[in-house]
Design a protein around this motif. Structure first.
Motif, PDB file in Angstrom:
ATOM      1  N   ASP A 109      44.917  36.454  32.993  1.00 24.13           N
ATOM      2  CA  ASP A 109      43.489  36.092  32.963  1.00 24.13           C
ATOM      3  C   ASP A 109      43.157  35.208  34.189  1.00 24.13           C
ATOM      4  OD1 ASP A 109      42.118  36.976  30.252  1.00 24.13           O
ATOM      5  OD2 ASP A 109      43.590  35.615  29.603  1.00 24.13           O
ATOM      6  N   SER A 134      40.095  36.263  41.161  1.00 24.97           N
ATOM      7  CA  SER A 134      39.670  37.534  41.914  1.00 24.97           C
ATOM      8  C   SER A 134      38.144  37.729  41.755  1.00 24.97           C
ATOM      9  CB  SER A 134      40.545  38.613  41.660  1.00 24.97           C
ATOM     10  OG  SER A 134      41.701  38.630  41.775  1.00 24.97           O
ATOM     11  N   LEU A 145      42.745  37.184  37.273  1.00 25.40           N
ATOM     12  CA  LEU A 145      41.597  37.811  37.269  1.00 25.40           C
ATOM     13  C   LEU A 145      40.401  36.864  37.477  1.00 25.40           C
ATOM     14  CD1 LEU A 145      39.833  40.487  36.563  1.00 25.40           C
ATOM     15  CD2 LEU A 145      39.748  39.841  34.208  1.00 25.40           C
ATOM     16  N   HIS A 146      40.551  35.904  37.087  1.00 23.41           N
ATOM     17  CA  HIS A 146      39.170  34.736  37.059  1.00 23.41           C
ATOM     18  C   HIS A 146      39.339  34.222  38.797  1.00 23.41           C
ATOM     19  CE1 HIS A 146      39.769  33.710  32.842  1.00 23.41           C
ATOM     20  NE2 HIS A 146      38.951  34.519  32.925  1.00 23.41           N
ATOM     21  N   PHE A 150      45.186  41.058  28.795  1.00 23.67           N
ATOM     22  CA  PHE A 150      44.303  39.702  28.977  1.00 23.67           C
ATOM     23  C   PHE A 150      44.138  39.202  27.596  1.00 23.67           C
ATOM     24  CE2 PHE A 150      42.949  42.686  32.398  1.00 23.67           C
ATOM     25  CZ  PHE A 150      43.334  41.988  33.390  1.00 23.67           C
TER      26      PHE A 150
END
Length: 156
Positions: free
Chosen positions: A127, A133, A130-131, A64
């Motif tokens: 990223d 999720s 991830l954001h 990340f």
């Protein structure tokens, strides 16, 4: 029914609901991630850590993209979550509101040029996933764990 009568032997001050516990865990993880972003080794290419922008080459866990600003945002998000975990209503707002913020950041990351000046946070493809999720999970937890805790009590 108060927390103390629902759980004999536990004072209302020390009892936390599932949504408050979830908010505390989420906040602690955000704070931890913010700290880890400043630790060489955990953050690879640490010497390339910039204050902000796409030119920051530092990578948390080697995956990340992070910057000083990105790490500070995680620390602040964690601090806000720790404060908001004090009440059920604020915990619900933190999870749902924070989830919405992460979905907005996900959309932002999708539409900007990752190599351009608009990528001031910075974000990369990892990223973005991830954001997305985090946004979905936080909103779902806020809605599921917050059911019957805030708005339904007001109407009774």
């Amino acid at each position: 029914m108060s927390a103390s009568s629902a759980h004999p032997g536990i004072s209302a001050r020390s009892y936390r609901t599932a949504i408050q516990e979830t908010t505390l865990v989420a906040a602690a993880v955000f704070a931890l991630v913010g700290i880890l972003g400043f630790i060489p080794g955990i953050t690879t290419r640490y010497s390339e850590l910039a204050f902000a922008g796409a030119d920051s080459g530092a990578m948390l866990f080697g995956i990340f993209q992070v910057s000083v600003l990105h790490n500070i945002v995680h620390l602040l998000f964690g601090a806000v979550g720790l404060l908001m975990a004090r009440t059920v209503a604020q915990s619900k707002y933190f999870l749902i509101g924070g989830g919405v913020v992460y979905l907005v950041i996900w959309l932002y990351g999708l539409f900007i040029d990752q190599a351009g000046a608009a990528n001031f946070i910075p974000v990369n493809t990892a990223d973005n996933w991830l954001h997305l999720s985090l946004g979905v999970v936080m909103i779902a937890l806020g809605l599921l764990l917050g059911r019957g805790t805030v708005s339904e009590r007001r109407t009774m």
